[in-house]
Design a protein around this motif. Structure first.
Motif, short mmCIF file in Angstrom:
data_model
loop_
_atom_site.label_atom_id
_atom_site.label_comp_id
_atom_site.label_asym_id
_atom_site.label_seq_id
_atom_site.Cartn_x
_atom_site.Cartn_y
_atom_site.Cartn_z
N UNK A 27 -19.56 22.08 -21.09
CA UNK A 27 -19.22 22.05 -22.52
C UNK A 27 -19.82 23.25 -23.24
N UNK A 28 -19.29 23.54 -24.42
CA UNK A 28 -19.83 24.62 -25.23
C UNK A 28 -21.19 24.20 -25.78
N UNK A 29 -22.04 25.20 -26.03
CA UNK A 29 -23.42 24.87 -26.41
C UNK A 29 -23.54 24.33 -27.83
N UNK A 30 -22.49 24.46 -28.63
CA UNK A 30 -22.56 23.89 -29.98
C UNK A 30 -22.30 22.38 -29.98
N UNK A 31 -21.85 21.86 -28.84
CA UNK A 31 -21.59 20.43 -28.76
C UNK A 31 -22.91 19.69 -28.50
N UNK A 32 -23.28 18.81 -29.37
CA UNK A 32 -24.57 18.13 -29.31
C UNK A 32 -24.38 16.63 -29.03
N UNK A 33 -25.48 16.00 -28.64
CA UNK A 33 -25.48 14.54 -28.53
C UNK A 33 -25.00 13.99 -27.20
N UNK A 34 -24.81 14.85 -26.19
CA UNK A 34 -24.36 14.36 -24.89
C UNK A 34 -25.45 13.48 -24.28
N UNK A 35 -25.10 12.27 -23.88
CA UNK A 35 -26.06 11.36 -23.27
C UNK A 35 -25.46 10.78 -21.99
#
Length: 530
Positions: free
Chosen positions: A502-510
């Motif tokens: 994923x792109x690094x601006x995508x947050x919250x991956x759990x």
């Protein structure tokens, strides 16, 4: 809104020559927030939560529906969700759940005990999808709405794994479903591409085999973990059929996150600036299932010979190291797992000893190895097997097959191939989710196509299901694991790492290992955009 996204994509395409240095974000800025784009290969033909589940279906089901409990974290733990608390009777037969009083369906109706009762009744009576998890222990008439916020399940017998399956029983709004029933179908036709849930997202556009959109439920009763300011406006699940196209979409800024790339793709794309690889040890097991009832592989000495002839290090190399070897039929992260002493590893001398004791001491036989057509890793494992078994004088036919045909062939002793490549992801962290594959009652299911029959193992599995003491269950499962390995109904292969790019601006991956292959929890994710 999609028109805007296409425009974004077109701009990204024009900038292709500089895309690696400064890719465009696939997310779409709207007046309601950012919309995340997920690129996946698998379609969602039926969204009904009581009819079907697979990784892409379940990802959207969990976004638009809630269950009594939810799996989160690594190691996976069950967290209260619609149920704030629960208790069980001393004999383990009665379970009572107390519901959150502020939960609401998307249309504003409260989520009540009656809605929970109806949803479980619906799942059991339809007898599809998730029904197998509970139907042997729970009758529809034994689910009681005690009051508006309390529901009780009276089981036919103690069933220790009961709680572990509840995260996959989603609660539907009875009023909406009944309003769309046709000829007593429990609203099946309508729920194919509509939703009647209470989850963090509502259903948006539904364009089969093209894209599926979910829109954030701004007033979600449980709130948003990333905060209202960072909450996404929605997610578009976009069908991208080939791994190469998925990789290109991520690089060109047409997708924010993709799943299912090849091992080589992951190696290449991790060097791209702005790309993050999520790499986690999962619970998906890979095994080569033998037909233990018919043909040459009914001979345990031949099965042992094959197991000791295989080059297990080569299996790890196929995944460029992103895998580990099974140390038991149960994956490492599963409760009750024990590392079984003496798991077969490549030992040609021992392989030849077992072959000499078999009905085929000089080999001279041909065995099929069937794998899912298009699954490159499974094909390459077949080539390793082909090469290794030459040393035993055994010829291997590597045969690609469509999944439905594989399942059909594996449903009968007479047609189940000598060796079939199967990946299996447990649906819960309870050991029964894997152990029951080796119970004779599972014959006919794809995960039981080895037709394994050891009455002592089946008896121990039954005892473990009914036991209310974990200490008693743990001892039984330790013995079950050891006996299954001793009987060698399959080659116990690898635990493949679970990976996304994923792109690094995508947050919250759990990550949580109990989810299926490409499935992620979309609820906590958000875009950190300047």
């Amino acid at each position: 809104m999609f028109g805007k996204i296409l425009k974004n994509v077109a701009v990204a395409g024009l900038l292709a020559s500089s895309i690696l240095a400064a890719p465009a974000g696939a997310f779409e800025r709207t007046d309601k927030g950012n919309v995340i784009v997920f690129g996946g290969r698998q379609a969602i033909p039926v969204l009904d939560p009581h009819i079907r589940y697979d990784w892409s279906t379940r990802m959207i089901q969990q976004s638009v529906y809630d269950a009594l409990l939810k799996y989160e974290g690594d190691p996976a733990e069950m967290k209260p969700w619609l149920a704030e608390k629960w208790e069980t009777s001393a004999d383990g037969k009665s379970w009572t759940f107390h519901l959150a009083k502020n939960a609401k369906f998307h249309n504003g109706d409260p989520v009540t005990a009656e809605a929970v009762r109806y949803s479980f009744e619906r799942g059991l009576k339809l007898n599809k999808g998730v029904a197998w998890m509970l139907k042997d222990f729970l009758a529809p008439e034994n689910i009681v709405a005690v009051d508006a916020n309390t529901v009780r399940f009276d089981l036919k017998a103690p069933y220790a794994p009961f709680l572990s399956f509840l995260p996959w029983w989603f609660v539907v709004n009875p009023a909406e479903v009944k309003a769309h029933e046709v000829d007593g179908d429990y609203g099946q036709k309508w729920l194919t591409d509509h939703a009647a849930g209470s989850g963090p997202f509502k259903l948006g556009r539904w364009e089969p085999n093209v894209l599926y959109e979910i829109e954030a439920n701004a007033g979600y009763w449980k709130g948003w973990p990333q905060g209202e300011k960072n909450r996404p406006a929605g997610v578009i699940y976009k069908i991208i059929r080939e791994p190469a196209a998925q990789k290109a979409a991520l690089q060109r800024g047409e997708a924010d996150i993709v799943e299912g790339l090849t091992p080589d793709d992951y190696m290449q794309i991790k060097r791209v600036p702005g790309v993050v690889i999520q790499d986690h040890k999962g619970m998906t097991t890979f095994g080569i299932k033998f037909n233990t009832q018919k043909g040459p592989t009914a001979d345990i000495n031949l099965r042992k010979a094959i197991a000791y002839a295989l080059d297990y290090d080569a299996l790890i190399q196929i995944y460029n190291g992103a895998a580990s070897l099974e140390t038991s039929p149960l994956p490492d992260a599963m409760k009750g797992h024990v590392a079984v002493p003496g798991m077969p590893r490549k030992d040609l001398a021992k392989a030849k000893e077992y072959l000499a004791k078999s009905a085929y001491p000089n080999g001279g036989i041909t065995l099929p190895y069937v794998h899912v057509a298009g699954l490159e890793e499974a094909r390459r494992i077949g080539l390793v097997l082909l090469d290794n078994l030459k040393e035993l004088g055994i010829t291997v036919e590597v045969k690609p097959e469509q999944w439905p045909n594989m399942v059909a062939a594996g449903s009968k002793v007479e047609t189940s191939p000598a060796m079939t490549s199967v990946f299996t992801t447990p649906v819960s962290t309870d050991p029964d989710a894997v152990a029951y594959q080796y119970h004779k009652a599972s014959w006919g299911q794809y995960y039981a196509m080895m037709f394994y029959d050891n009455p002592k193992v089946s008896e121990m599995i039954d005892q473990a299901r009914a036991a209310t003491s974990w200490d008693d269950r743990a001892k039984l499962y330790a013995d079950i694991q050891k006996q299954i390995v001793a009987d060698q109904p399959e080659v116990f292969g690898t635990l493949q790492n679970r990976r996304w790019a994923h792109r690094d601006y995508l947050q919250g991956f759990k990550f949580s290992p109990v989810r299926f292959t490409g499935e992620v929890d979309l609820y906590p994710m958000w875009v950190k955009a300047e």
